[in-house]
Write a protein that holds these residues in place. Structure first.
Motif, PDB file in Angstrom:
ATOM      1  N   LEU A  26     -85.258 -14.082  39.176  1.00 36.74           N
ATOM      2  CA  LEU A  26     -85.983 -13.559  38.022  1.00 36.74           C
ATOM      3  C   LEU A  26     -85.384 -14.033  36.706  1.00 36.74           C
ATOM      4  CD1 LEU A  26     -86.577  -9.838  39.125  1.00 36.74           C
ATOM      5  CD2 LEU A  26     -88.269 -11.690  39.048  1.00 36.74           C
ATOM      6  N   ARG A  27     -84.133 -14.532  36.762  1.00 35.95           N
ATOM      7  CA  ARG A  27     -83.402 -14.871  35.546  1.00 35.95           C
ATOM      8  C   ARG A  27     -83.046 -16.342  35.425  1.00 35.95           C
ATOM      9  NH1 ARG A  27     -82.352  -9.917  37.432  1.00 35.95           N
ATOM     10  NH2 ARG A  27     -82.032  -8.193  35.963  1.00 35.95           N
ATOM     11  N   THR A  28     -83.043 -17.063  36.543  1.00 38.94           N
ATOM     12  CA  THR A  28     -82.659 -18.468  36.499  1.00 38.94           C
ATOM     13  C   THR A  28     -83.230 -19.183  37.717  1.00 38.94           C
ATOM     14  OG1 THR A  28     -80.779 -19.991  36.213  1.00 38.94           O
ATOM     15  CG2 THR A  28     -80.488 -18.178  37.770  1.00 38.94           C
ATOM     16  N   ALA A  29     -83.156 -20.500  37.699  1.00 36.66           N
ATOM     17  CA  ALA A  29     -83.680 -21.310  38.802  1.00 36.66           C
ATOM     18  C   ALA A  29     -82.546 -21.665  39.758  1.00 36.66           C
ATOM     19  CB  ALA A  29     -84.327 -22.580  38.263  1.00 36.66           C
ATOM     20  N   LEU A  30     -82.662 -21.253  41.010  1.00 34.56           N
ATOM     21  CA  LEU A  30     -81.661 -21.555  42.024  1.00 34.56           C
ATOM     22  C   LEU A  30     -82.005 -22.857  42.741  1.00 34.56           C
ATOM     23  CD1 LEU A  30     -81.061 -18.053  43.662  1.00 34.56           C
ATOM     24  CD2 LEU A  30     -79.544 -19.276  42.098  1.00 34.56           C
ATOM     25  N   THR A  31     -80.973 -23.679  42.919  1.00 33.49           N
ATOM     26  CA  THR A  31     -81.119 -24.938  43.644  1.00 33.49           C
ATOM     27  C   THR A  31     -80.214 -24.901  44.869  1.00 33.49           C
ATOM     28  OG1 THR A  31     -81.509 -26.133  41.575  1.00 33.49           O
ATOM     29  CG2 THR A  31     -80.883 -27.442  43.511  1.00 33.49           C
ATOM     30  N   PRO A  32     -80.714 -25.243  46.057  1.00 34.15           N
ATOM     31  CA  PRO A  32     -79.850 -25.229  47.250  1.00 34.15           C
ATOM     32  C   PRO A  32     -78.616 -26.102  47.057  1.00 34.15           C
ATOM     33  CG  PRO A  32     -82.145 -25.445  47.897  1.00 34.15           C
ATOM     34  CD  PRO A  32     -82.106 -25.580  46.386  1.00 34.15           C
ATOM     35  N   HIS A  33     -77.462 -25.566  47.436  1.00 31.17           N
ATOM     36  CA  HIS A  33     -76.195 -26.285  47.349  1.00 31.17           C
ATOM     37  C   HIS A  33     -76.070 -27.199  48.568  1.00 31.17           C
ATOM     38  CE1 HIS A  33     -71.772 -26.822  47.341  1.00 31.17           C
ATOM     39  NE2 HIS A  33     -71.874 -26.629  46.040  1.00 31.17           N
ATOM     40  N   PRO A  34     -75.421 -28.370  48.438  1.00 32.18           N
ATOM     41  CA  PRO A  34     -75.280 -29.279  49.579  1.00 32.18           C
ATOM     42  C   PRO A  34     -74.689 -28.646  50.835  1.00 32.18           C
ATOM     43  CG  PRO A  34     -74.624 -30.387  47.573  1.00 32.18           C
ATOM     44  CD  PRO A  34     -74.879 -28.953  47.198  1.00 32.18           C
ATOM     45  N   SER A  35     -73.806 -27.668  50.670  1.00 31.77           N
ATOM     46  CA  SER A  35     -73.184 -27.043  51.838  1.00 31.77           C
ATOM     47  C   SER A  35     -74.192 -26.269  52.679  1.00 31.77           C
ATOM     48  CB  SER A  35     -72.052 -26.108  51.400  1.00 31.77           C
ATOM     49  OG  SER A  35     -72.549 -25.066  50.579  1.00 31.77           O
ATOM     50  N   GLN A  36     -75.303 -25.842  52.055  1.00 33.54           N
ATOM     51  CA  GLN A  36     -76.292 -25.063  52.800  1.00 33.54           C
ATOM     52  C   GLN A  36     -76.895 -25.868  53.946  1.00 33.54           C
ATOM     53  OE1 GLN A  36     -78.923 -22.173  50.859  1.00 33.54           O
ATOM     54  NE2 GLN A  36     -80.639 -23.450  51.479  1.00 33.54           N
ATOM     55  N   GLU A  37     -77.147 -27.136  53.706  1.00 36.31           N
ATOM     56  CA  GLU A  37     -77.733 -27.988  54.741  1.00 36.31           C
ATOM     57  C   GLU A  37     -76.818 -28.085  55.946  1.00 36.31           C
ATOM     58  OE1 GLU A  37     -80.789 -30.283  56.325  1.00 36.31           O
ATOM     59  OE2 GLU A  37     -80.720 -29.137  54.463  1.00 36.31           O
ATOM     60  N   LYS A  38     -75.530 -28.132  55.701  1.00 35.93           N
ATOM     61  CA  LYS A  38     -74.554 -28.265  56.786  1.00 35.93           C
ATOM     62  C   LYS A  38     -74.456 -27.003  57.628  1.00 35.93           C
ATOM     63  CE  LYS A  38     -69.789 -29.807  57.492  1.00 35.93           C
ATOM     64  NZ  LYS A  38     -70.139 -31.128  58.009  1.00 35.93           N
ATOM     65  N   PHE A  39     -74.438 -25.853  56.959  1.00 40.10           N
ATOM     66  CA  PHE A  39     -74.160 -24.608  57.666  1.00 40.10           C
ATOM     67  C   PHE A  39     -75.392 -23.907  58.219  1.00 40.10           C
ATOM     68  CE2 PHE A  39     -70.145 -25.230  55.609  1.00 40.10           C
ATOM     69  CZ  PHE A  39     -69.240 -24.731  56.518  1.00 40.10           C
ATOM     70  N   LYS A  40     -76.575 -24.330  57.789  1.00 34.56           N
ATOM     71  CA  LYS A  40     -77.757 -23.626  58.282  1.00 34.56           C
ATOM     72  C   LYS A  40     -78.031 -23.910  59.753  1.00 34.56           C
ATOM     73  CE  LYS A  40     -81.460 -26.865  57.023  1.00 34.56           C
ATOM     74  NZ  LYS A  40     -82.664 -27.035  56.185  1.00 34.56           N
ATOM     75  N   PHE A  41     -77.386 -24.947  60.297  1.00 36.21           N
ATOM     76  CA  PHE A  41     -77.597 -25.280  61.696  1.00 36.21           C
ATOM     77  C   PHE A  41     -76.536 -24.693  62.624  1.00 36.21           C
ATOM     78  CE2 PHE A  41     -79.680 -28.798  59.389  1.00 36.21           C
ATOM     79  CZ  PHE A  41     -80.967 -28.628  59.883  1.00 36.21           C
ATOM     80  N   ILE A  42     -75.605 -23.926  62.060  1.00 41.97           N
ATOM     81  CA  ILE A  42     -74.570 -23.315  62.889  1.00 41.97           C
ATOM     82  C   ILE A  42     -75.194 -22.279  63.817  1.00 41.97           C
ATOM     83  CG2 ILE A  42     -72.510 -21.846  62.885  1.00 41.97           C
ATOM     84  CD1 ILE A  42     -71.660 -23.152  60.318  1.00 41.97           C
ATOM     85  N   LYS A  43     -74.834 -22.336  65.067  1.00 43.68           N
ATOM     86  CA  LYS A  43     -75.277 -21.359  66.050  1.00 43.68           C
ATOM     87  C   LYS A  43     -74.072 -20.578  66.548  1.00 43.68           C
ATOM     88  CE  LYS A  43     -79.515 -22.864  65.896  1.00 43.68           C
ATOM     89  NZ  LYS A  43     -80.574 -22.081  65.237  1.00 43.68           N
ATOM     90  N   ALA A  44     -74.214 -19.277  66.632  1.00 46.58           N
ATOM     91  CA  ALA A  44     -73.116 -18.436  67.109  1.00 46.58           C
ATOM     92  C   ALA A  44     -72.854 -18.696  68.586  1.00 46.58           C
ATOM     93  CB  ALA A  44     -73.448 -16.966  66.882  1.00 46.58           C
ATOM     94  N   ASN A  45     -71.597 -18.511  68.987  1.00 43.86           N
ATOM     95  CA  ASN A  45     -71.218 -18.737  70.389  1.00 43.86           C
ATOM     96  C   ASN A  45     -71.748 -17.670  71.317  1.00 43.86           C
ATOM     97  OD1 ASN A  45     -69.821 -21.069  69.742  1.00 43.86           O
ATOM     98  ND2 ASN A  45     -67.864 -20.021  69.471  1.00 43.86           N
TER      99      ASN A  45
END
Length: 258
Positions: A26-45
């Protein structure tokens, strides 16, 4: 949107993350950080564990990131933090919670960039107007006990450090506190004036580096990450915090008696 699947009907720390992202957008524009691409594919054991990691940046925000871990009917973890660009000396928003069926252990704070005991002007500048927050919640979320002097250096006068039973009422109070503290942080962001002095910007960078080095060196969340997502991803997450602001916060060392 449903936030079920936690330790109590309808309770999940994803609700906290959703609120923070919604209010920030509501206050600013968020841009995905490069680290998000790496960690979004993590699967729990473990099949009954859900791991969610998000990270963003914005014009004034160097990094806003969240980590939630949910084990059905067992454990929930929240680690949420937001850092400003070094052109601003504003506090760091941190919310850390570990919830089991027996208790919730929580640290919620606007972590100061500079020690508020030594730098009284910083304390006056950023916390005087928010003291009613700690008065509002001090009885509802009572002090959790002794913490180390090292930890105190990184906590503000309005820090909430508490241990409580995860009842529906307490969960509601905790969510209310999270909302109030995050809106206070966003209020600071709205009024932030960019620093132009190179010396002051360098001091802010140094202060952030000290804070993040402490996070990386004292991180008590590593064993939990290693168990849930594997050793390789756990190690990478610790290193990324110092270089790209990503790890479980050392505020949790308070929770674990370190």
């Amino acid at each position: 949107m449903s936030y079920g699947g936690g330790l109590g009907a309808g309770f999940s720390y994803q609700k906290f993350v959703h609120f923070a992202l919604e209010q920030t957008r509501l206050r600013t524009a968020l841009t995905p950080h490069p680290s998000q691409e790496k960690f979004k594919f993590i699967k729990a054991n473990e099949d009954n564990t859900v791991f969610n990691a998000l990270s963003f940046s914005a014009p004034k925000i160097r990094l806003l990131r969240s980590l939630t871990i949910e084990q059905k009917n067992s454990v929930q973890v929240l680690d949420f933090a937001a850092f400003f660009e070094p052109e601003y000396d504003l506090p760091i928003f941190c919310a850390n919670a570990f919830t089991s069926p027996a208790r919730s252990i929580v640290v919620l704070d606007l972590n100061p960039l500079y020690d508020t005991t030594a730098h009284k002007d910083y304390r006056e500048k950023y916390y005087r107007n928010f003291m009613p927050l700690i008065h509002k919640y001090s009885e509802l979320l009572p002090w959790g006990g002794k913490i180390t002097s090292e930890s105190l250096r990184f906590f503000s006068p309005i820090v909430i450090w508490t241990i409580l039973e995860p009842t529906e009422t307490n969960n509601h109070v905790l969510y209310s506190a999270f909302m109030d503290y995050y809106k206070a942080w966003l209020e600071l962001m709205n009024g932030a004036v960019q620093e132009i002095s190179k010396d002051k910007i360098d001091r802010n960078k140094e202060a952030q580096h000290k804070y993040l080095t402490w996070r990386a060196e004292k991180d008590p969340g590593y064993p939990l990450l290693k168990k849930l997502i594997g050793e390789n991803f756990a190690k990478e997450s610790i290193l990324l915090e110092l270089n790209h602001f990503w790890t479980i916060s050392p505020n949790m060392q308070v929770m674990m008696g370190r």
